[in-house]
Design a protein around this motif. Structure first.
Motif, PDB file in Angstrom:
ATOM      1  N   LEU A   1      -1.853  63.050  46.004  1.00 31.63           N
ATOM      2  CA  LEU A   1      -2.082  61.613  46.168  1.00 31.63           C
ATOM      3  C   LEU A   1      -1.556  61.125  47.512  1.00 31.63           C
ATOM      4  O   LEU A   1      -2.211  60.347  48.219  1.00 31.63           O
ATOM      5  N   GLY A   2      -0.359  61.573  47.869  1.00 26.04           N
ATOM      6  CA  GLY A   2       0.235  61.155  49.133  1.00 26.04           C
ATOM      7  C   GLY A   2      -0.553  61.631  50.337  1.00 26.04           C
ATOM      8  O   GLY A   2      -0.760  60.884  51.301  1.00 26.04           O
ATOM      9  N   LEU A   3      -1.010  62.887  50.299  1.00 29.16           N
ATOM     10  CA  LEU A   3      -1.815  63.417  51.405  1.00 29.16           C
ATOM     11  C   LEU A   3      -3.114  62.631  51.569  1.00 29.16           C
ATOM     12  O   LEU A   3      -3.499  62.265  52.685  1.00 29.16           O
ATOM     13  N   SER A   4      -3.786  62.360  50.458  1.00 35.65           N
ATOM     14  CA  SER A   4      -5.078  61.667  50.513  1.00 35.65           C
ATOM     15  C   SER A   4      -4.924  60.241  51.023  1.00 35.65           C
ATOM     16  O   SER A   4      -5.658  59.794  51.919  1.00 35.65           O
ATOM     17  N   PHE A   5      -3.958  59.530  50.463  1.00 32.97           N
ATOM     18  CA  PHE A   5      -3.783  58.143  50.877  1.00 32.97           C
ATOM     19  C   PHE A   5      -3.222  58.054  52.292  1.00 32.97           C
ATOM     20  O   PHE A   5      -3.628  57.192  53.079  1.00 32.97           O
ATOM     21  N   GLY A   6      -2.292  58.936  52.630  1.00 33.96           N
ATOM     22  CA  GLY A   6      -1.693  58.912  53.964  1.00 33.96           C
ATOM     23  C   GLY A   6      -2.706  59.169  55.061  1.00 33.96           C
ATOM     24  O   GLY A   6      -2.590  58.633  56.171  1.00 33.96           O
ATOM     25  N   LEU A   7      -3.726  59.983  54.769  1.00 34.25           N
ATOM     26  CA  LEU A   7      -4.769  60.255  55.756  1.00 34.25           C
ATOM     27  C   LEU A   7      -5.494  58.972  56.153  1.00 34.25           C
ATOM     28  O   LEU A   7      -5.786  58.738  57.331  1.00 34.25           O
ATOM     29  N   LEU A   8      -5.736  58.110  55.169  1.00 37.44           N
ATOM     30  CA  LEU A   8      -6.449  56.860  55.423  1.00 37.44           C
ATOM     31  C   LEU A   8      -5.527  55.773  55.969  1.00 37.44           C
ATOM     32  O   LEU A   8      -5.881  55.064  56.917  1.00 37.44           O
ATOM     33  N   TYR A   9      -4.335  55.660  55.383  1.00 38.30           N
ATOM     34  CA  TYR A   9      -3.464  54.515  55.672  1.00 38.30           C
ATOM     35  C   TYR A   9      -2.652  54.700  56.955  1.00 38.30           C
ATOM     36  O   TYR A   9      -2.495  53.759  57.735  1.00 38.30           O
ATOM     37  N   MET A  10      -2.127  55.919  57.191  1.00 35.31           N
ATOM     38  CA  MET A  10      -1.232  56.136  58.318  1.00 35.31           C
ATOM     39  C   MET A  10      -1.853  57.002  59.413  1.00 35.31           C
ATOM     40  O   MET A  10      -1.720  56.705  60.598  1.00 35.31           O
ATOM     41  N   ALA A  11      -2.516  58.104  59.022  1.00 33.13           N
ATOM     42  CA  ALA A  11      -2.987  59.052  60.033  1.00 33.13           C
ATOM     43  C   ALA A  11      -4.107  58.470  60.888  1.00 33.13           C
ATOM     44  O   ALA A  11      -4.121  58.650  62.113  1.00 33.13           O
ATOM     45  N   LEU A  12      -5.062  57.785  60.261  1.00 32.60           N
ATOM     46  CA  LEU A  12      -6.202  57.252  61.014  1.00 32.60           C
ATOM     47  C   LEU A  12      -5.777  56.290  62.123  1.00 32.60           C
ATOM     48  O   LEU A  12      -6.156  56.477  63.286  1.00 32.60           O
ATOM     49  N   PRO A  13      -4.981  55.239  61.841  1.00 33.61           N
ATOM     50  CA  PRO A  13      -4.575  54.357  62.947  1.00 33.61           C
ATOM     51  C   PRO A  13      -3.658  55.030  63.962  1.00 33.61           C
ATOM     52  O   PRO A  13      -3.680  54.678  65.143  1.00 33.61           O
ATOM     53  N   THR A  14      -2.855  55.999  63.519  1.00 35.53           N
ATOM     54  CA  THR A  14      -1.947  56.674  64.446  1.00 35.53           C
ATOM     55  C   THR A  14      -2.715  57.505  65.464  1.00 35.53           C
ATOM     56  O   THR A  14      -2.449  57.443  66.669  1.00 35.53           O
ATOM     57  N   ILE A  15      -3.671  58.284  64.994  1.00 37.34           N
ATOM     58  CA  ILE A  15      -4.436  59.158  65.894  1.00 37.34           C
ATOM     59  C   ILE A  15      -5.372  58.348  66.781  1.00 37.34           C
ATOM     60  O   ILE A  15      -5.453  58.563  67.998  1.00 37.34           O
ATOM     61  N   THR A  16      -6.090  57.382  66.199  1.00 36.47           N
ATOM     62  CA  THR A  16      -7.027  56.584  66.998  1.00 36.47           C
ATOM     63  C   THR A  16      -6.300  55.684  67.992  1.00 36.47           C
ATOM     64  O   THR A  16      -6.859  55.340  69.038  1.00 36.47           O
ATOM     65  N   GLY A  17      -5.051  55.311  67.683  1.00 39.11           N
ATOM     66  CA  GLY A  17      -4.283  54.507  68.625  1.00 39.11           C
ATOM     67  C   GLY A  17      -3.983  55.254  69.907  1.00 39.11           C
ATOM     68  O   GLY A  17      -3.799  54.647  70.971  1.00 39.11           O
ATOM     69  N   ALA A  18      -3.909  56.592  69.805  1.00 35.24           N
ATOM     70  CA  ALA A  18      -3.673  57.397  71.005  1.00 35.24           C
ATOM     71  C   ALA A  18      -4.962  57.664  71.785  1.00 35.24           C
ATOM     72  O   ALA A  18      -4.926  57.869  72.997  1.00 35.24           O
ATOM     73  N   LEU A  19      -6.093  57.648  71.090  1.00 43.23           N
ATOM     74  CA  LEU A  19      -7.364  57.999  71.734  1.00 43.23           C
ATOM     75  C   LEU A  19      -8.109  56.800  72.292  1.00 43.23           C
ATOM     76  O   LEU A  19      -8.848  56.922  73.273  1.00 43.23           O
ATOM     77  N   PHE A  20      -7.938  55.630  71.658  1.00 43.73           N
ATOM     78  CA  PHE A  20      -8.688  54.438  72.059  1.00 43.73           C
ATOM     79  C   PHE A  20      -7.729  53.310  72.437  1.00 43.73           C
ATOM     80  O   PHE A  20      -6.521  53.401  72.215  1.00 43.73           O
ATOM     81  N   ASP A  21      -8.287  52.239  72.992  1.00 45.91           N
ATOM     82  CA  ASP A  21      -7.461  51.100  73.389  1.00 45.91           C
ATOM     83  C   ASP A  21      -6.840  50.408  72.178  1.00 45.91           C
ATOM     84  O   ASP A  21      -5.722  49.916  72.238  1.00 45.91           O
ATOM     85  N   GLU A  22      -7.579  50.338  71.078  1.00 44.48           N
ATOM     86  CA  GLU A  22      -7.096  49.721  69.854  1.00 44.48           C
ATOM     87  C   GLU A  22      -7.227  50.714  68.705  1.00 44.48           C
ATOM     88  O   GLU A  22      -8.255  51.394  68.587  1.00 44.48           O
ATOM     89  N   PRO A  23      -6.208  50.818  67.847  1.00 40.39           N
ATOM     90  CA  PRO A  23      -6.308  51.744  66.714  1.00 40.39           C
ATOM     91  C   PRO A  23      -7.321  51.264  65.679  1.00 40.39           C
ATOM     92  O   PRO A  23      -7.557  50.064  65.527  1.00 40.39           O
ATOM     93  N   ILE A  24      -7.934  52.198  64.971  1.00 39.85           N
ATOM     94  CA  ILE A  24      -8.859  51.877  63.882  1.00 39.85           C
ATOM     95  C   ILE A  24      -8.051  51.783  62.592  1.00 39.85           C
ATOM     96  O   ILE A  24      -7.419  52.750  62.164  1.00 39.85           O
ATOM     97  N   THR A  25      -8.066  50.619  61.978  1.00 39.76           N
ATOM     98  CA  THR A  25      -7.276  50.383  60.773  1.00 39.76           C
ATOM     99  C   THR A  25      -8.197  49.894  59.667  1.00 39.76           C
ATOM    100  O   THR A  25      -8.761  48.801  59.762  1.00 39.76           O
ATOM    101  N   ILE A  26      -8.371  50.711  58.622  1.00 40.60           N
ATOM    102  CA  ILE A  26      -9.205  50.320  57.488  1.00 40.60           C
ATOM    103  C   ILE A  26      -8.416  49.461  56.511  1.00 40.60           C
ATOM    104  O   ILE A  26      -8.884  48.406  56.065  1.00 40.60           O
ATOM    105  N   LEU A  27      -7.207  49.894  56.174  1.00 39.28           N
ATOM    106  CA  LEU A  27      -6.324  49.123  55.304  1.00 39.28           C
ATOM    107  C   LEU A  27      -5.309  48.401  56.177  1.00 39.28           C
ATOM    108  O   LEU A  27      -4.585  49.042  56.939  1.00 39.28           O
ATOM    109  N   PRO A  28      -5.248  47.073  56.119  1.00 39.22           N
ATOM    110  CA  PRO A  28      -4.357  46.316  57.001  1.00 39.22           C
ATOM    111  C   PRO A  28      -2.897  46.766  56.877  1.00 39.22           C
ATOM    112  O   PRO A  28      -2.400  47.010  55.782  1.00 39.22           O
ATOM    113  N   ILE A  29      -2.216  46.884  58.019  1.00 37.47           N
ATOM    114  CA  ILE A  29      -0.801  47.233  58.085  1.00 37.47           C
ATOM    115  C   ILE A  29      -0.057  46.054  58.694  1.00 37.47           C
ATOM    116  O   ILE A  29      -0.445  45.572  59.753  1.00 37.47           O
TER     117      ILE A  29
END
Length: 675
Positions: free
Chosen positions: A228-256
Motif C-alpha cells: 500500500l505504501g509503495l503504491s500510494f507513495g509513487l503517486l503522492y510523493m515520487a511523481l512531484p519529486t521527480i518531475t520537480g527536478a525535470l520541469f519548471d513546475e512539479p506535476i502534482t495529482i494529489l494536492p500537497i
C-alpha cells in the motif's frame, strides 16, 4: 469514586504484549553500520520530504534499514535478535528525529521573512541564531564564518539535550514502571513491528529446515502495508519529486499538503477553514490510534465549525473576510480569538492531567494503607520499592541520574546567562525552569503516559515567564537554550525496550555513537539542499505555503519584548483565555462524571484547539472504518494487525520516496551542456 477508573479501550492496548524473562545486548557493529547507512542515504530524503510535504521519513527509514539488514544477515546465515532489531530501529529513528542542523534552514528563512521584517523582529535577532547580513544569506552556505556561533550553539544543545533526555527519562521510567507499576498502555503499539520482523526470520528459518509455518501473520500483514505504501507513495510523493527536478513546475495529482475548500465554503461557513488531506497515511493513523480519541477530535472540530460563524457574527473574529484561504483564515482567527482561547483550553487539559495524576496517587495511597491494615505490615515494600524489577535489564544507580540532572541544568543556566548578559530577572526564570517546573511537568507526564498514554503540556509557561521577567528591547531571550524539557515523554520508549527484551545499556551505547553521526550528516545535507534552490520556493510546496504562517505566529510572541506596542498585545485577551479555561474544565468534568472514555475527553478538548480540519477528517474516517468494519470482522485481532500495517505502509512510502529523492538529487547535479 474510590477506585481508579479503567478504560476498556486502553485495556486492549495494555494486553497486547508481556515483558520477557530475559534481556539481550542489542548494540554491535551491525548497529553502527545501520546508523551510517541511515545518515548517508535517509537523512537527505527526510529533509527533502519535510520541505516538500511537511512530513519526514522517520518510520519509513527505520523499517527500510531493519529489513535491509535482516536480509543481509539472512544471506550470511545469521539471525538478528529482537534486541538487535530494536536498537537498529531506535538508531534509525533517532537520526531521523535529530537533524538539528536542518533547523538552520528555518533560521535563514525566518530572519528574512516578511513577518519578522514587518514587525521589527528581524533587526534584533541575535547573531548566534542566524546572521542578518543579506550578503551572507545570499551565499546559501552554513560554512561561512558568520554561521559559526549558530552552529556552536546547536552542538551545545545537542550534546546536553541527548544526555538529559536519555538519563533523566530513564529515571522517570523507573519511578512510573518499577515503583508505581503503571501499565503504559500505548507502548505495545511501537513494539509490535519489531516482533513482526523477528517472527519473519523465525518463519524463514523453519522453512529452511522443512518445518511448518506456525504464525507468520505479522510478516504477511507488514507486507500488505508495504505494498500500500509503495503504491500510494509513487503517486503522492515520487511523481512531484521527480518531475520537480525535470520541469519548471512539479506535476502534482494529489494536492500537497492538502486540498483547500475554504474560498468555496466561505459563503456558508464564515471564518471556518475547510479542506482535507489526501494523504492515505492519515487514514491509517486514524485506524491505529484509539477510536475515542479520534471521535473526540472530530466532535471538538464540529464545535468549532458551529462556533466560528457565531463568533464572526458577534464581532469576535473581525479580521476574516470571504476571500481568505485556509492559511489566512487560521491566522486571522488565531489573532482575533484563538490565540488566547487555546491557551485557556490547553490550561484546562493540563489541569485535567494534574487532577488525574493526584487523584490516582491518593487512591493508591488509600489502597496501600488498606493492605497494610489487612496484612499488619508492609516493611518489605518500604525497604525495596524496586522489588519485582526484571533481572539483567541493565539499570544504573539513582545518584548518577541526579548528578546528570544537576550538571545539565547548571550548564544550560550558565550558557543562557552569558548570552543574555546575566539579566537578573531572567536568571531567576532559568532557575525556576530547571529546578521547579521541569521536574514537575516531567513527572506528571510520566504518570499520564503510564496510565493513559497521554502527554502533559502546560502552554505558554516559557512565554509568560519571559514577559513577566520585565526583559525588553530585543528578542534575544526567545532563542536561549532554556532548561525546560519534558523528560516524561520518553518514558514509553523504555517500556518498549523492556517489552522487546533489550538491555538498557544498549540504548546508551547507541546514543554515544549517534551524536557525532547526526551532527555531521545533518549539517552536510542541510548545506547541500540549500545550495540546490532557495528555501522556500516552488520546489518545496509545503515550505512555500506554510512557513510564512509559522513565522507570523512566532512573531506575535517575539514582538512582546520589543518594548513597544506589539501584535502580542493585540492577540492576548485575558477574557478569552479565561473563557477557554472555564469551558475546557467544564467540558472535562461533565464528561468525566458521565463516565465517558478517557480518550474521548482528551480528544474533544484538543479538537477545540483551533484544529486544522484537513487532518482530523481523514483520521476520523479511518477510525470509523477500523471500528465498524475491520474490528467487527476480525475482532480484537484487529488491534494487533493495524499497528503492523501502519509500520509496513511507512516502510513502503519511505522506499519509494527515498528512491525519488535520489533521482532528484542526481538530476539536479547533472551539468547541462548548452548544445
Amino acid at each position: 469514586m474510590t477506585a481508579i477508573r479503567t478504560d476498556k479501550e486502553l485495556e486492549q492496548f495494555r494486553n497486547l504484549m508481556e515483558v520477557p524473562s530475559q534481556f539481550e545486548e542489542g548494540f554491535n557493529w551491525t548497529s553502527l553500520a545501520g546508523a551510517l547507512f541511515i545518515a548517508m542515504l535517509m537523512v537527505p530524503g527526510a529533509m527533502y520530504m519535510n520541505l516538500l510535504a511537511g512530513m519526514g521519513v522517520g518510520p519509513a527509514a527505520q523499517w527500510v534499514t531493519v529489513i535491509l539488514f535482516i536480509e543481509v544477515a539472512r544471506r550470511a546465515h545469521k539471525h538478528l535478535k529482537r534486541a538487535e532489531i530494536f536498537i537498529l530501529f531506535f538508531m534509525a529513528g533517532a537520526i531521523m528525529q535529530q537533524q538539528q542542523f536542518a533547523g538552520l534552514l528555518w533560521n535563514q528563512f525566518f530572519v528574512q521573512s516578511r513577518a519578522s521584517i514587518g514587525l521589527g523582529v528581524a533587526d534584533t535577532i541575535p547573531h548566534w541564531y542566524a546572521p542578518g547580513d543579506p550578503e551572507v544569506l545570499a551565499l546559501r552556505s552554513f560554512l561561512h564564518p558568520a554561521w559559526y556561533p549558530a552552529v556552536g550553539l546547536i552542538i551545545f544543545q545537542t550534546l546536553l539535550g541527548r544526555l538529559n533526555v536519555t538519563i533523566l527519562s530513564y529515571g522517570l521510567f523507573r519511578i512510573a514502571s518499577d515503583v508505581e507499576k503503571l501499565p503504559f498502555p500505548m507502548a505495545p503499539i511501537g513494539a509490535q513491528g519489531i516482533l513482526a520482523l523477528a517472527e519473519q526470520q523465525t518463519e524463514e528459518s523453519k522453512r529452511s529446515r522443512g518445518q511448518e509455518d506456525e504464525g507468520s501473520w505479522r510478516w504477511r500483514v507488514f507486507s500488505i502495508g508495504g505494498i500500500l505504501g509503495l503504491s500510494f507513495g509513487l503517486l503522492y510523493m515520487a511523481l512531484p519529486t521527480i518531475t520537480g527536478a525535470l520541469f519548471d513546475e512539479p506535476i502534482t495529482i494529489l494536492p500537497i499538503p492538502f486540498t483547500d475548500w475554504t474560498p468555496k465554503t466561505s459563503k456558508y461557513l464564515s471564518a471556518v477553514a475547510t479542506g482535507m488531506s489526501l494523504n492515505l497515511g492519515q487514514l491509517i493513523v486514524g485506524m491505529v490510534l484509539p477510536f475515542y480519541a479520534m471521535l473526540g477530535s472530530f466532535v471538538g472540530l464540529m464545535m468549532q465549525v458551529v462556533a466560528n460563524p457565531a463568533l464572526h457574527h458577534f464581532g469576535l473574529l473581525p479580521s476574516w473576510n470571504t476571500a481568505d484561504d485556509t492559511i489566512q483564515t487560521m491566522f486571522h482567527n488565531h489573532i482575533d480569538f484563538y490565540f488566547s482561547f487555546t491557551i485557556g483550553i490547553a490550561l484546562a487539559i493540563a489541569a485535567a492531567g494534574i487532577f488525574q495524576v493526584f487523584r490516582s496517587l491518593r487512591i493508591r495511597r488509600k489502597e496501600r494503607r488498606r493492605k497494610e491494615e489487612l496484612l499488619g505490615s508492609a516493611e518489605e515494600e518500604r525497604v525495596s520499592p524496586y522489588r519485582g524489577v526484571p533481572p539483567g535489564r541493565g539499570d544504573i544507580r539513582t545518584p548518577w541520574i541526579l548528578a546528570t540532572y544537576l550538571f545539565t541544568s547548571m550548564s544550560y543556566i550558565l550558557v543562557s546567562g552569558w548570552l543574555i548578559d546575566w539579566h537578573p530577572n531572567v536568571m531567576v526564570v532559568l532557575f525556576f525552569f530547571a529546578f521547579l517546573y521541569q521536574p514537575f511537568i516531567s513527572y506528571v507526564t510520566a504518570r499520564l503516559e503510564g496510565m493513559a498514554g497521554q502527554v502533559m503540556q502546560i502552554p505558554f509557561v516559557r512565554e509568560a515567564a519571559f514577559i513577566l521577567s520585565g526583559y525588553s528591547g530585543d528578542v534575544k531571550i526567545w532563542f536561549l537554550p532554556v532548561p525546560i524539557q519534558n523528560f516524561g515523554r520518553r518514558t514509553v520508549f523504555y517500556r518498549q525496550a523492556e517489552l522487546t527484551g533489550t538491555k538498557f545499556w544498549s540504548i546508551w551505547k547507541a546514543e554515544l555513537t549517534l551524536v557525532p553521526i547526526v551532527l555531521l550528516s545533518s549539517i552536510f545535507f542541510a548545506e547541500f539542499i540549500w545550495r540546490l534552490a532557495e528555501i522556500p520556493s516552488a520546489n518545496y510546496p509545503y515550505a512555500q505555503k506554510m512557513w510564512e504562517l509559522g513565522a507570523a505566529q512566532q512573531c506575535i510572541i517575539f514582538s512582546s519584548t520589543l518594548g513597544r506596542f506589539s501584535q502580542f498585545q493585540e492577540a492576548f485577551r485575558p477574557e478569552y483565555l479565561a473563557a477557554g479555561a472555564g469551558f475546557g474544565l467544564l467540558l472535562f468534568f461533565v464528561m468525566w462524571f458521565l463516565n465517558l472514555p478517557i480518550m474521548l475527553i482528551y480528544g474533544t478538548i484538543r479538537g477545540l484547539n483551533n484544529t486544522l480540519p484537513h487532518v482530523v477528517l481523514p483520521q476520523f474516517i479511518g477510525a470509523l472504518i477500523g471500528k465498524f468494519y475491520f474490528q467487527r470482522k476480525l475482532g480484537l485481532k484487529w488491534r494487533q494487525y493495524i499497528p503492523v500495517v501502519a509500520a509496513g505502509f511507512a516502510c513502503g512510502m519511505g522506499l519509494i520516496t527515498v528512491l525519488a529523492v535520489g533521482l532528484n538529487f542526481l538530476a539536479t547535479a547533472v551539468i547541462r551542456i548548452p548544445f
